[in-house]
Design an enzyme around this catalytic site. Structure first.
Site, mmCIF file in Angstrom:
data_model
loop_
_atom_site.group_PDB
_atom_site.id
_atom_site.type_symbol
_atom_site.label_atom_id
_atom_site.label_comp_id
_atom_site.label_asym_id
_atom_site.label_seq_id
_atom_site.Cartn_x
_atom_site.Cartn_y
_atom_site.Cartn_z
ATOM 1 N NE ARG A 84 108.609 -12.986 -1.600
ATOM 2 C CZ ARG A 84 109.045 -12.703 -2.833
ATOM 3 N NH1 ARG A 84 108.906 -13.584 -3.814
ATOM 4 N NH2 ARG A 84 109.636 -11.543 -3.073
ATOM 5 C CG HIS A 109 115.515 -16.254 -3.610
ATOM 6 N ND1 HIS A 109 114.651 -17.174 -4.152
ATOM 7 C CD2 HIS A 109 115.394 -15.124 -4.379
ATOM 8 C CE1 HIS A 109 114.024 -16.620 -5.191
ATOM 9 N NE2 HIS A 109 114.451 -15.394 -5.341
ATOM 10 C CG HIS A 180 117.111 -15.301 -9.361
ATOM 11 N ND1 HIS A 180 116.898 -14.128 -10.061
ATOM 12 C CD2 HIS A 180 116.123 -15.352 -8.421
ATOM 13 C CE1 HIS A 180 115.863 -13.486 -9.565
ATOM 14 N NE2 HIS A 180 115.366 -14.217 -8.563
ATOM 15 C CG ASP A 252 107.878 -11.928 -8.472
ATOM 16 O OD1 ASP A 252 108.390 -13.035 -8.746
ATOM 17 O OD2 ASP A 252 108.258 -11.213 -7.520
ATOM 18 C CD GLU A 320 113.330 -16.999 -10.264
ATOM 19 O OE1 GLU A 320 113.672 -17.340 -9.105
ATOM 20 O OE2 GLU A 320 112.663 -15.975 -10.507
#
Length: 365
Positions: A84, A109, A180, A252, A320
């Protein structure tokens, strides 16, 4: 090949360009299939401790499924900027660049038509290696500069999926690539990933605000659900009342990777995952300073995978490798600005092996 994964289902014309399925393999049983649409890693077959090959990444049975917003990031190449960017804007040389707002008021993304939705030129180098090339034009999703991009995927004889990223620009611009893929080492998504044992080489992580943008300074993982330094089950603290876990319904978050230890190629060790039943082990090495752990918290069963199973929460995990989220607006973070006289280069390696795990080890955590 699984009966649910047919090459014909991946043949299409998207934006007047041909889309199809490509395969690479090594001599030890690893096999990967990619689409040149978004460079999606569709399937990755890896042997278990008994030598049985199974697919260890989430994916869909046709190219049409990847057009659905729910599947748009599964196994995809993410760019120009992974993760982000706050307020969908940044400054370069005192000039503001406004990006696509595709995550509330923020940019995620690469925007609505990020690299995950582009059709890439593919070149099969040999049986074990494929290369994708393309150009993101000046102004694409709001980014400055014509960005020439190349990504090479190779299945090595050391049983690793090695990803080498390269880019060059004609104007200063921000670049942050990642893959991803959602992994599930049980194979064919037989179970969720809560019993997977995870180690992350990080003393610090970034807490996030309501918009999942890092806030304040990195915090120590010690004494929190984010402490994976010595290893624990992914599910051990995933229902914790910790405010950051409750906010995201799981993990996350970006972890600040330690610079040591390093692997044979000089890449920093990022993470290790072991699945007790199959014995599959995944080691991650990278040139990147950060690692986003995402545990598929927002799957709701409505997305149907390759093996006829709806994807529920915690059916897969992402590791990631990346520069930190919102780096263009955080002078204290590692820089992501690419200048015309420089080349962007980044390497990540997902290396597979097997290990027999005893019942005593299974109950350790």
């Amino acid at each position: 090949m699984s009966a649910d994964l047919k090459t014909i289902n991946f043949n299409a014309v998207v934006n007047d360009k041909k889309v199809t399925l490509f395969t690479i393999r090594n001599s030890h049983g690893l096999e990967a299939k990619f689409s040149n649409y978004g460079q999606h890693l569709i399937a990755l077959w890896v042997p278990d401790k008994e030598g049985n090959r199974e697919d260890v990444v989430l994916g869909c049975p046709s190219i049409d499924d990847y057009m659905d917003e729910k599947a748009q990031y599964l196994g995809a190449f993410i760019g120009r900027y992974a993760n982000r960017i706050s307020e969908a804007a940044f400054f370069i040389d005192n000039k503001m660049y406004r990006l696509q707002k595709n995550n509330g008021k923020n940019h995620l993304h690469g925007g609505y038509f990020g690299f995950n939705k582009k059709v890439w030129e593919a070149e099969q180098i040999d049986d074990s290696k494929i290369q994708f090339n393309g150009i993101s034009m000046d102004g694409d999703q709001g980014y400055p500069g014509n960005l020439e991009t190349r990504v090479e995927y190779m299945l090595t004889e050391e049983n690793a999926l090695q990803i080498d990223y390269w880019a060059r620009t004609d104007k200063p611009t921000h670049v942050n690539f990642t893959n991803h893929s959602f992994f599930n080492l049980t194979g064919n998504t037989k179970n969720n990933i809560l019993s997977h044992e995870l180690i992350i080489n990080a003393d610090f992580y970034h807490p996030v605000n309501q918009n999942l943008i890092p806030k304040g300074l990195a915090q120590k993982v010690k004494g929190t659900p984010f402490d994976f330094r010595t290893g624990k089950r992914i599910g051990k603290d995933i229902l914790s009342e910790h405010d950051q876990i409750a906010l995201c319904k799981g993990y996350d978050h970006n972890f600040v990777l330690g610079k040591e230890p390093k692997g044979k190629q000089g890449l920093r060790f990022a993470a290790k995952v072991t699945e007790p039943e199959s014995g599959r082990v995944l080691d991650v090495f990278t040139t990147e300073p950060g690692l986003q752990l995402f545990t598929g918290n927002y799957f709701d069963g409505s997305l149907k995978g390759k093996y006829g199973k709806g994807y529920d929460p915690y059916i897969g995990f992402c590791l990631e490798t990346q520069h930190f989220p919102n780096s263009p607006n955080r002078p204290d973070f590692p820089k992501t600005l690419l200048h015309p006289d420089r080349e962007y280069r980044s390497t990540t390696m997902y290396r597979f092996s097997t290990s027999a795990v005893s019942d005593k080890d299974k109950s350790k955590h």
